[in-house]
Write an enzyme that holds these catalytic residues in place. Structure first.
Site, PDB file in Angstrom:
ATOM      1  CD  GLU A  49      -3.029  -1.251   2.084  1.00 35.81           C
ATOM      2  OE1 GLU A  49      -2.993  -0.470   3.062  1.00 35.81           O
ATOM      3  OE2 GLU A  49      -3.968  -2.046   1.880  1.00 35.81           O
ATOM      4  CD  GLU A 107      -4.797 -11.121  -5.606  1.00 37.11           C
ATOM      5  OE1 GLU A 107      -4.235 -10.057  -5.237  1.00 37.11           O
ATOM      6  OE2 GLU A 107      -5.918 -11.450  -5.215  1.00 37.11           O
ATOM      7  CB  CYS A 138      -9.621  -6.689  -7.223  1.00 38.46           C
ATOM      8  SG  CYS A 138      -8.125  -6.178  -8.096  1.00 38.46           S
TER       9      CYS A 138
HETATM   10  N1  THU Z   1      -6.045  -6.486  -2.307  1.00 39.36           N
HETATM   11  C1  THU Z   1      -5.256  -7.465  -2.829  1.00 39.36           C
HETATM   12  O1  THU Z   1      -4.068  -7.548  -2.548  1.00 39.36           O
HETATM   13  N2  THU Z   1      -5.840  -8.349  -3.672  1.00 39.36           N
HETATM   14  C2  THU Z   1      -7.146  -8.327  -4.057  1.00 39.36           C
HETATM   15  O2  THU Z   1      -7.536  -9.087  -4.932  1.00 39.36           O
HETATM   16  C3  THU Z   1      -8.064  -7.392  -3.415  1.00 39.36           C
HETATM   17  C4  THU Z   1      -7.454  -6.330  -2.599  1.00 39.36           C
HETATM   18  C5  THU Z   1      -5.417  -5.504  -1.420  1.00 39.36           C
HETATM   19  C6  THU Z   1      -5.284  -4.143  -2.015  1.00 39.36           C
HETATM   20  C7  THU Z   1      -5.272  -3.284  -0.769  1.00 39.36           C
HETATM   21  O3  THU Z   1      -3.940  -3.235  -0.281  1.00 39.36           O
HETATM   22  C8  THU Z   1      -6.120  -4.023   0.209  1.00 39.36           C
HETATM   23  O4  THU Z   1      -6.201  -5.354  -0.260  1.00 39.36           O
HETATM   24  C9  THU Z   1      -7.517  -3.463   0.368  1.00 39.36           C
HETATM   25  O5  THU Z   1      -8.153  -3.319  -0.849  1.00 39.36           O
END
Ligand code: THU
Length: 161
Positions: A64, A75, A112
């Site tokens: 982040e 991913e 996502c």
């Molecule tokens: N996140 C992932 O790493 N993979 C996903 O498929 C969904 C969301 C992370 C992004 C962000 O750091 C946190 O989860 C919240 O969205």
């Protein structure tokens, strides 16, 4: 007008213990990767482990940023690393472990839309399916055989002409 139904096979395991050994081992790597996630803003931790055709396992976790959109999902961190390091090696499967520091996640989180699109790019490139195994902290574990199952009608390079 023709109505078409799109269906796919989703494997639902009652727990990680029920997974096939290879998938369970890959998930263990995803869990270890998840523990190193950098997610001070969402408190949501995701780890991904990718099994490659040469037997190598590549991992990633979410990263982040104070400028939120600059962050990246686990991913994509993993798959871009795999593609950067082993551009000509196929991807067999991806295990994803997601938990929250705010509550107990009793179900898996599927990747996502952006991550599905990124995985789809490599699946099309290699012309063989990439299976996806997903777990939360507790509860059921899911597996689909191909990213195309969870990204129907995907955009791909054929549209670019
Ligand atoms: N996140 C992932 O790493 N993979 C996903 O498929 C969904 C969301 C992370 C992004 C962000 O750091 C946190 O989860 C919240 O969205």
């Amino acid at each position: 007008m023709v109505k078409k139904n799109i269906a796919f096979e989703l494997l639902v395991y009652t727990s990680r213990e029920e997974l096939e050994r290879k998938d369970a081992e890959l998930m263990e790597v995803a869990i270890e990767a998840r523990k190193k996630a950098y997610s001070p803003y969402s408190n949501f931790e995701v780890g991904a482990a990718i099994l490659l055709g040469n037997g190598e396992v590549v991992q990633g976790n979410n990263q982040e940023n104070a400028c939120y959109p600059a962050g990246l999902c686990a991913e994509r961190v993993a798959i871009y690393y795999a593609a950067a390091k082993y551009p000509d090696v196929s991807i067999i499967s991806i295990a994803i472990s997601a938990t929250s520091r705010n509550y107990v996640m009793d179900r898996p989180a599927a990747p996502c839309g952006n991550c599905r699109q990124s995985i789809s790019e490599y699946e099309i490139k290699q012309q063989s399916p990439i299976s996806i195994i997903m777990t939360g902290e507790t509860g059921e574990v899911l597996k689909c055989h191909s990213v195309s199952d969870i990204l129907p009608l995907a955009f791909n390079s054929t549209f670019l002409g």
